[in-house]
Scaffold this motif. Structure first.
Motif, PDB file in Angstrom:
ATOM      1  N   ILE A  32       0.853  -1.175   0.000  1.00 36.27           N
ATOM      2  CA  ILE A  32       0.000   0.000   0.000  1.00 36.27           C
ATOM      3  C   ILE A  32       0.899   1.238   0.000  1.00 36.27           C
ATOM      4  CG2 ILE A  32      -1.869   1.224   1.155  1.00 36.27           C
ATOM      5  CD1 ILE A  32      -2.587  -1.588   0.168  1.00 36.27           C
ATOM      6  N   VAL A  33       0.750   2.076  -1.018  1.00 37.49           N
ATOM      7  CA  VAL A  33       1.613   3.253  -1.133  1.00 37.49           C
ATOM      8  C   VAL A  33       0.882   4.547  -0.785  1.00 37.49           C
ATOM      9  CG1 VAL A  33       3.147   2.176  -2.813  1.00 37.49           C
ATOM     10  CG2 VAL A  33       1.147   3.463  -3.617  1.00 37.49           C
ATOM     11  N   LEU A  34      -0.449   4.497  -0.719  1.00 32.40           N
ATOM     12  CA  LEU A  34      -1.217   5.699  -0.411  1.00 32.40           C
ATOM     13  C   LEU A  34      -2.613   5.294   0.040  1.00 32.40           C
ATOM     14  CD1 LEU A  34      -1.454   8.883  -0.562  1.00 32.40           C
ATOM     15  CD2 LEU A  34      -2.462   8.536  -2.829  1.00 32.40           C
ATOM     16  N   VAL A  35      -3.113   5.976   1.062  1.00 30.38           N
ATOM     17  CA  VAL A  35      -4.527   5.895   1.423  1.00 30.38           C
ATOM     18  C   VAL A  35      -5.089   7.305   1.266  1.00 30.38           C
ATOM     19  CG1 VAL A  35      -6.200   5.457   3.242  1.00 30.38           C
ATOM     20  CG2 VAL A  35      -4.214   3.952   2.992  1.00 30.38           C
ATOM     21  N   ALA A  36      -6.082   7.448   0.403  1.00 27.18           N
ATOM     22  CA  ALA A  36      -6.642   8.762   0.095  1.00 27.18           C
ATOM     23  C   ALA A  36      -8.141   8.759   0.384  1.00 27.18           C
ATOM     24  CB  ALA A  36      -6.392   9.124  -1.364  1.00 27.18           C
ATOM     25  N   SER A  37      -8.664   9.953   0.659  1.00 30.20           N
ATOM     26  CA  SER A  37     -10.070  10.044   1.035  1.00 30.20           C
ATOM     27  C   SER A  37     -10.684  11.361   0.580  1.00 30.20           C
ATOM     28  CB  SER A  37     -10.207   9.914   2.558  1.00 30.20           C
ATOM     29  OG  SER A  37     -11.569   9.979   2.947  1.00 30.20           O
ATOM     30  N   ASN A  38     -11.995  11.298   0.344  1.00 26.15           N
ATOM     31  CA  ASN A  38     -12.769  12.509   0.091  1.00 26.15           C
ATOM     32  C   ASN A  38     -13.311  13.083   1.396  1.00 26.15           C
ATOM     33  OD1 ASN A  38     -14.542  10.297   0.431  1.00 26.15           O
ATOM     34  ND2 ASN A  38     -16.194  11.436  -0.571  1.00 26.15           N
ATOM     35  N   ASN A  39     -12.904  12.494   2.526  1.00 26.40           N
ATOM     36  CA  ASN A  39     -13.354  12.927   3.849  1.00 26.40           C
ATOM     37  C   ASN A  39     -12.134  13.118   4.751  1.00 26.40           C
ATOM     38  OD1 ASN A  39     -14.501  13.319   6.362  1.00 26.40           O
ATOM     39  ND2 ASN A  39     -15.224  11.207   6.579  1.00 26.40           N
ATOM     40  N   PRO A  40     -11.707  14.353   4.961  1.00 27.76           N
ATOM     41  CA  PRO A  40     -10.519  14.587   5.787  1.00 27.76           C
ATOM     42  C   PRO A  40     -10.633  14.053   7.210  1.00 27.76           C
ATOM     43  CG  PRO A  40     -11.082  16.554   4.549  1.00 27.76           C
ATOM     44  CD  PRO A  40     -12.232  15.599   4.383  1.00 27.76           C
TER      45      PRO A  40
END
Length: 315
Positions: A32-40
């Motif tokens: 896993i190189v990144l976990v991204a979200s539309n909810n900070p």
């Protein structure tokens, strides 16, 4: 080399956590190189950061869908992601974003697809009197929850189950299903059986093509005619999985090898009129392979058959 995966979440990120902890195993083929979200404020971001995973978040409110997805895409590419795993990402993706990650983005959905796409899946299963709910991992396509299903786990619906009680058991199943399915998916482009299937589909789509076994290899030719391609896996112990196609001669062969010596090679016992194209590097351009097969087919096709193909392509 491990495949690089970015995970998109919107909430607690329990499926993200399942993928993350599976990735800690030495034999896991992805990282896993990144976990991204539309909810900070997504709690899963804190977990990922604490485990040493890069995170990124931005609220989508006030941005149109295409602009927000372009921003997400930029971050994924900056992180070097090869694949995207949606894990409770509660936002419909733009067609442009899906197209950009075509064939490289998975989602886990809490139903036995094609049943109950969208929301409220557990209540729908209970109301329908189903004996099983469950979960599915599928390839993402522009239509919601409609891509090819890779794996499923049925979960029995118990007497007196509510949507919440069923959801809790399905979530356990999701955590078990997603990591091995993702692992199998990111390694399939190095799987000889999968590669042969892709090559076979392209070769057999050509006019009057047939398949036989020759020199211990699957071989494609024109019915009662010459051969135009061979599929080879570790032939004579060379460690390669490749497609052999016809070329014009030694000059073209040398030019290709000089251009990309890792991908192209001179196949043993085939001479200067053939070139080997490795399929096991994990980044095969299948449109290019289709072009190679077509050119190789044209090199051996009778003039009448080749002319018919050319005429058909003009329309």
């Amino acid at each position: 080399m491990k495949a690089k995966v970015a995970v998109l979440i919107s909430g607690t990120g329990t499926n993200m956590a399942a993928l993350l902890y599976a990735a800690k195993a030495d034999g896991c083929p992805y990282e896993i190189v990144l976990v991204a979200s539309n909810n900070p404020d997504a709690p899963g971001l804190t977990l990922a950061a604490t485990e040493g995973i890069a995170t990124w978040a931005r609220a989508h409110k006030g941005m149109n869908r295409d602009a927000f997805d372009a921003l997400v895409d930029e971050r994924l590419r900056e992180a070097g992601a090869d694949y995207v795993a949606l894990a409770g990402y509660m936002r419909i993706l733009s067609d442009g974003f899906v197209a950009a990650w075509q064939g490289r983005m998975l989602n886990i959905h809490p139903s036995l697809l094609p049943l109950y796409k969208g929301l409220d899946t557990h209540q729908k299963a209970i109301d329908a009197g189903d004996k099983f709910g469950g979960c599915s991992v599928h390839i993402v396509t522009p239509t919601l929850d409609d891509g090819p299903v890779l794996a499923q786990t049925p979960v029995a619906i118990l007497p007196g189950d509510t949507a919440d009680s069923l959801a809790a058991r399905v979530l356990i199943a999701e955590h078990q299903l997603y990591p091995p399915t993702l692992a199998a998916f990111v390694t399939r482009e190095r799987s000889p059986d999968w590669l042969l299937g892709r090559a076979r589909a392209l070769a057999m789509a050509l006019p009057e093509a047939d398949e036989v076994t020759s020199h211990g290899m699957p071989c494609f030719g024109i019915v009662k005619g010459k051969k135009f391609a061979y599929f080879t896996h570790d032939h004579h112990g060379d460690g390669r999985t490749a497609l052999l196609v016809k070329i014009s001669g030694a000059d073209e062969q040398a030019q290709l090898i000089e251009m990309d010596a890792e991908r192209y090679y001179r196949p043993a016992y085939f001479g200067d009129g053939w070139v080997g194209i490795r399929l096991d590097l994990g980044d095969t351009d299948w449109d290019a392979i289709a072009d190679w097969l077509r050119k190789s087919w044209l090199a051996v096709a009778p003039k009448k058959l080749a002319g018919l193909m050319g005429a058909a392509e003009e329309f």
